[in-house]
Design a protein around this motif. Structure first.
Motif, short mmCIF file in Angstrom:
data_model
loop_
_atom_site.label_atom_id
_atom_site.label_comp_id
_atom_site.label_asym_id
_atom_site.label_seq_id
_atom_site.Cartn_x
_atom_site.Cartn_y
_atom_site.Cartn_z
N GLU A 118 96.38 17.26 -62.76
CA GLU A 118 97.65 16.60 -62.47
C GLU A 118 98.80 17.55 -62.75
OE1 GLU A 118 99.90 12.35 -63.43
OE2 GLU A 118 97.97 12.82 -64.35
N GLY A 119 99.80 17.55 -61.89
CA GLY A 119 100.93 18.43 -62.05
C GLY A 119 100.80 19.73 -61.28
N MET A 132 89.04 8.86 -63.33
CA MET A 132 88.22 10.07 -63.17
C MET A 132 89.12 11.26 -62.83
SD MET A 132 85.18 8.28 -60.98
CE MET A 132 84.57 6.66 -61.47
N GLY A 133 89.26 12.15 -63.78
CA GLY A 133 90.16 13.28 -63.63
C GLY A 133 89.50 14.51 -63.05
N PRO A 134 90.12 15.67 -63.19
CA PRO A 134 89.60 16.92 -62.65
C PRO A 134 88.20 17.23 -63.18
CG PRO A 134 91.86 17.21 -63.40
CD PRO A 134 91.42 15.86 -63.86
N GLY A 183 94.42 7.32 -56.28
CA GLY A 183 95.62 7.29 -57.10
C GLY A 183 96.80 7.94 -56.40
N ASP A 184 96.53 9.00 -55.64
CA ASP A 184 97.59 9.69 -54.91
C ASP A 184 98.21 8.78 -53.85
OD1 ASP A 184 98.82 12.49 -54.55
OD2 ASP A 184 98.31 11.95 -52.50
N GLU A 223 97.02 21.30 -56.29
CA GLU A 223 95.68 20.79 -56.02
C GLU A 223 95.43 19.44 -56.67
OE1 GLU A 223 96.37 23.79 -57.20
OE2 GLU A 223 95.93 25.07 -55.47
N GLY A 224 96.37 19.00 -57.50
CA GLY A 224 96.28 17.69 -58.11
C GLY A 224 96.82 16.59 -57.23
N THR A 225 97.25 16.94 -56.00
CA THR A 225 97.65 15.96 -54.99
C THR A 225 96.65 16.01 -53.84
OG1 THR A 225 99.01 17.50 -53.68
CG2 THR A 225 100.06 16.41 -55.57
#
Length: 309
Positions: free
Chosen positions: A286-287, A61-63, A44-45, A290-292
């Motif tokens: 996200e935000g 699929m998130g954190p 996604g990034d 570490e979300g990148t």
């Protein structure tokens, strides 16, 4: 049971597909952007950076989510059905969803980005040479193949914005090249004897090969595999013999395995601490940095180096 759930979801997906034939507008149609759905946030990034203002991107699929054992739910099917473009890792990372992606490929642009990497550059599972390690995002140079695939697919779908996608790809690839050099330079701060990474599952072989670390995981390539007393003892013996002081937990994996190693080393009179939490199969919230992808990778290399040096 897991296979049964996936099989039950496939007919649901087929019904959803029939519903779309009635001409209902997708979310992307309404906003004038390409609606991209990815499995893991690492992909996604890429899509966000390359697509820029022309896309909206959602990762299923998130954190903290483990893609090896992730099972699609009906809302995932809705998102995939409404997508204009789908990217997944492949190499059996999302094993529970393979049948869904096979069906998707018949109806819309669906790409397994890691499967574009030349076979000779992939690392095989030591216990099963026919199976490739799917964790390719931990070698930044290999991950550039995924960047290329995402870009090419966007250009094919939206050739009018080719110049923007190519410009964005060039900027993002340059940022990744700089990150690669940063990782190489920082890894040199760790004495060669101490360059041993102990983690719960074997997700960091590409990282180890690229940046000079010996990697030891209690579980195999998938978190679905099990570990036993022999696995714990093997790791403990190495920690004691090489005087390794730190092991690492993963954000998307239970810390049970690593705690067993810490206790095993303690029983032998060798103190080992948790060097920190690193990101393996999932990125941060996200935000956050570490979300990148760049932030996640930077966090990992800094945590590993500071704990082992």
């Amino acid at each position: 049971m897991k296979k049964l759930i996936v099989l039950l979801l496939v007919p649901f997906f087929l019904l959803a597909g029939c519903g779309n034939e009635s001409g209902n507008a997708t979310q992307s149609d309404a906003e004038g952007k390409i609606n991209i759905v990815t499995t893991i946030a690492q992909i996604g990034d890429i899509a966000k950076n390359v697509g820029g203002e022309h896309v909206q991107v959602e990762s299923l699929m998130g954190p903290g989510v483990d893609p090896h054992v992730y099972e699609a739910v009906p809302s995932d099917i809705d998102k995939l059905e409404n997508a204009d473009l789908i990217y997944y890792n492949g190499l059996n990372l999302e094993g529970q969803m393979n049948q869904i992606f096979e069906k998707m490929q018949e109806e819309k642009p669906t790409y397994a980005v890691a499967e574009t990497i030349p076979q000779e550059k992939l690392t095989a599972d030591p216990e099963n040479p026919e199976v490739a390690d799917p964790h390719v995002w931990f070698d930044i140079q290999l991950w550039q193949y995924a960047v290329e695939e995402v870009t090419n697919a966007l250009i094919e779908l939206d050739p009018d914005n080719k110049a923007d996608y190519e410009k964005n790809r060039e900027a993002y690839s340059k940022e990744l090249d700089e990150l690669h050099e940063y990782a190489l330079q920082n890894a040199e701060e760790v004495p060669e004897k101490s360059r041993v990474m102990v983690t719960a599952h074997d997700a960091f072989q590409y990282f180890g090969d690229a940046y000079g670390f010996e990697v030891m995981g209690l579980q195999g390539l998938s978190t679905d595999s099990e570990f036993g007393l022999k696995d714990v003892q093997r790791i403990v013996d190495t920690l004691v013999e090489r005087d390794i002081k730190a092991v690492f937990v993963e954000s998307s994996v239970s810390d049970e395995a690593i705690n067993a190693v810490v206790e095993g080393a303690k029983d032998k009179g060798h103190e080992v601490e948790i060097g920190g939490e690193i990101y393996s199969d999932a990125m941060g919230p996200e935000g956050t940095e570490e979300g990148t992808y760049v932030g996640m990778f930077t966090h990992n290399i800094d945590t590993i180096v500071n704990s082992l040096k």
